[in-house]
Design a protein around this motif. Structure first.
Motif, mmCIF file in Angstrom:
data_model
loop_
_atom_site.group_PDB
_atom_site.id
_atom_site.type_symbol
_atom_site.label_atom_id
_atom_site.label_comp_id
_atom_site.label_asym_id
_atom_site.label_seq_id
_atom_site.Cartn_x
_atom_site.Cartn_y
_atom_site.Cartn_z
ATOM 1 N N GLY A 1 -20.481 -32.142 -16.735
ATOM 2 C CA GLY A 1 -21.448 -32.216 -15.636
ATOM 3 C C GLY A 1 -22.770 -32.810 -16.101
ATOM 4 O O GLY A 1 -23.309 -33.739 -15.495
ATOM 5 N N VAL A 2 -23.290 -32.297 -17.224
ATOM 6 C CA VAL A 2 -24.580 -32.788 -17.727
ATOM 7 C C VAL A 2 -24.442 -34.232 -18.219
ATOM 8 O O VAL A 2 -25.339 -35.060 -18.018
ATOM 9 C CB VAL A 2 -25.111 -31.864 -18.858
ATOM 10 N N THR A 3 -23.283 -34.536 -18.835
ATOM 11 C CA THR A 3 -23.072 -35.911 -19.301
ATOM 12 C C THR A 3 -23.043 -36.863 -18.102
ATOM 13 O O THR A 3 -23.556 -37.989 -18.180
ATOM 14 C CB THR A 3 -21.752 -36.012 -20.102
ATOM 15 N N SER A 4 -22.477 -36.415 -16.977
ATOM 16 C CA SER A 4 -22.459 -37.256 -15.775
ATOM 17 C C SER A 4 -23.886 -37.501 -15.302
ATOM 18 O O SER A 4 -24.247 -38.619 -14.938
ATOM 19 C CB SER A 4 -21.676 -36.600 -14.644
ATOM 20 N N ILE A 5 -24.717 -36.438 -15.339
ATOM 21 C CA ILE A 5 -26.123 -36.615 -14.926
ATOM 22 C C ILE A 5 -26.786 -37.631 -15.855
ATOM 23 O O ILE A 5 -27.527 -38.514 -15.408
ATOM 24 C CB ILE A 5 -26.877 -35.266 -14.977
ATOM 25 N N PHE A 6 -26.493 -37.521 -17.161
ATOM 26 C CA PHE A 6 -27.057 -38.461 -18.134
ATOM 27 C C PHE A 6 -26.672 -39.892 -17.745
ATOM 28 O O PHE A 6 -27.513 -40.791 -17.709
ATOM 29 C CB PHE A 6 -26.527 -38.128 -19.539
ATOM 30 N N GLY A 7 -25.392 -40.083 -17.426
ATOM 31 C CA GLY A 7 -24.904 -41.416 -17.049
ATOM 32 C C GLY A 7 -25.599 -41.939 -15.795
ATOM 33 O O GLY A 7 -26.015 -43.105 -15.733
ATOM 34 N N ILE A 8 -25.740 -41.053 -14.802
ATOM 35 C CA ILE A 8 -26.364 -41.469 -13.532
ATOM 36 C C ILE A 8 -27.829 -41.853 -13.775
ATOM 37 O O ILE A 8 -28.288 -42.925 -13.360
ATOM 38 C CB ILE A 8 -26.254 -40.331 -12.483
ATOM 39 N N VAL A 9 -28.549 -40.973 -14.497
ATOM 40 C CA VAL A 9 -29.977 -41.254 -14.754
ATOM 41 C C VAL A 9 -30.112 -42.546 -15.546
ATOM 42 O O VAL A 9 -30.991 -43.382 -15.293
ATOM 43 C CB VAL A 9 -30.646 -40.057 -15.495
#
Ligand code: CMP
Length: 355
Positions: A131-139
């Motif tokens: 989940g956090v890695t996805s946020i990292f990717g989106i940001v």
């Protein structure tokens, strides 16, 4: 079959050997090392390799003797550590020959409980980490997109496409900031500030998830170990499952070597002990020995008086200690056990003359 003496030495030296081997590999990549030093380093590599050959033989012998759990990974690491440098020595010429010894990086990981723990934490927390890695990717993508729109006309060589701007986004989001790409416009600098702050937040989330995961896993392991120890104390077999869970959480394991003092006469006592295995000696005028299943240190806890006698380990002893506050909890969840402890304290008090 007991472990060969060599294996015992090598097990403790495993990490040291790997460190020596890897430092030698690193030194051999230095171009200005003279011929003699180079030869000495190569001999050192051969010595480490020879030690690993012995370890491989020993692992195979041990494996044949008994079914060692998880030995598959250990054998694979031992085989690779011997085979890859050998193949490199036989078939590769030139300066890269010794680089293959870098496979010894795997050696310290072999049998390491930490990496097993890390594996369990990563598996358990996989969903949150993803989940956090996805946020990292989106940001990251949004930052690169915004930087591209804002800076493409000012610095086309650095921000002329989203992939180009992506490098800036990664170094800024990770707060590394090499400084090779700097937004020139005001809007670009505002964006950089926002991206840096998001980066700090995302890394804090990763760190928080991992820290919680490690804490919970270690607590779970402690719980399982305590549970097994508590099962060895007959007194607790009377407890219902709810009370048992509470007591397992409250008890702290401790191992005292033979001869070690556990509590001294005259000291204030804030905990009592249950003996899981081994024996203790109570230095009363007529010395008493207590064995597994017994408890001691309850008198100070119940009466609030100083310790009535010095208690030391007659053999290596495995104990579970219970603090005064947790004893109150035990008294309310399991009054019959608290009553047995109180009665024993009174009997012992009567049998121990005050000096
Ligand atoms: P406490 O006084 O807290 O610390 C010393 C412990 O030794 C004491 O609690 C008892 O648990 C134990 N003890 C003291 N006297 C005797 C005895 N006569 N027999 C067995 N154990 C004793």
């Amino acid at each position: 079959m007991s472990a060969l003496p060599f294996s015992k030495i090598l097990t403790s030296l495993n990490a040291v050997l790997a460190a020596v081997g890897l430092l030698t590999v690193a030194a051999l990549t230095t171009p200005d090392i003279s011929g003699e030093t180079r030869l000495a380093l190569q001999i050192l590599l051969i010595c480490v390799w020879a030690a690993y050959v012995f370890q491989l033989i020993e692992t195979l012998v041990m494996q044949q003797a008994k079914d060692v759990r998880g030995a598959g990974v250990e054998i694979a690491v031992d085989v690779l550590a011997v085979l890859i440098p050998l193949v490199a020595f036989l078939f590769i010429r030139g300066r890269d020959q010794s680089l293959y010894c870098a496979i010894w990086l795997l050696k310290p990981l072999r049998g390491s409980t930490f990496f097993r723990l890390l594996g369990r934490v990563l598996t358990k927390e996989a969903r949150n980490l993803i989940g956090v890695t996805s946020i990292f990717g989106i940001v990251l993508f949004v930052a690169a997109l915004a930087a591209y729109i804002i800076e493409r006309d000012v610095q086309p060589d650095k921000f002329g496409s989203i992939p180009l701007a992506m490098w800036w986004a990664v170094t800024t989001l990770s707060t590394t900031g090499y400084g090779d790409e700097i937004p020139q416009s005001f809007a670009g600098r505002i964006l950089a500030g926002l991206v840096m702050m998001s980066g700090i937040g995302i890394f804090a989330l990763w760190a928080g998830i991992l820290a919680t995961g490690f804490y919970e896993e270690v607590r779970r392991q402690d719980f399982v170990r305590n549970w097994q120890l508590v099962a060895g104390v007959p007194l607790f077999q009377k407890l219902g499952s709810g009370a048992l869970i509470e007591i397992v959480r409250a008890l702290r394991p401790r191992v005292v070597p033979a001869g070690g003092i556990i509590c001294r006469k005259g000291e204030a006592g804030d905990q009592m002990y249950f003996i899981v295995e081994g024996r203790v000696s109570v230095a009363t005028p007529n010395p008493v020995e207590l064995g597994s299943g017994s408890f001691f240190g309850e008198m100070a806890l119940i009466t609030g008086e100083p310790r009535s006698a010095t208690v030391s380990a007659a053999t290596e002893v495995s104990l579970l200690s219970l603090y005064a506050s947790d004893f109150q909890m035990l008294s309310s969840s399991s009054p019959e056990i608290a009553e047995i402890i109180r009665k024993t304290a009174l009997e012992r008090r009567g049998a121990t003359p005050k000096s």
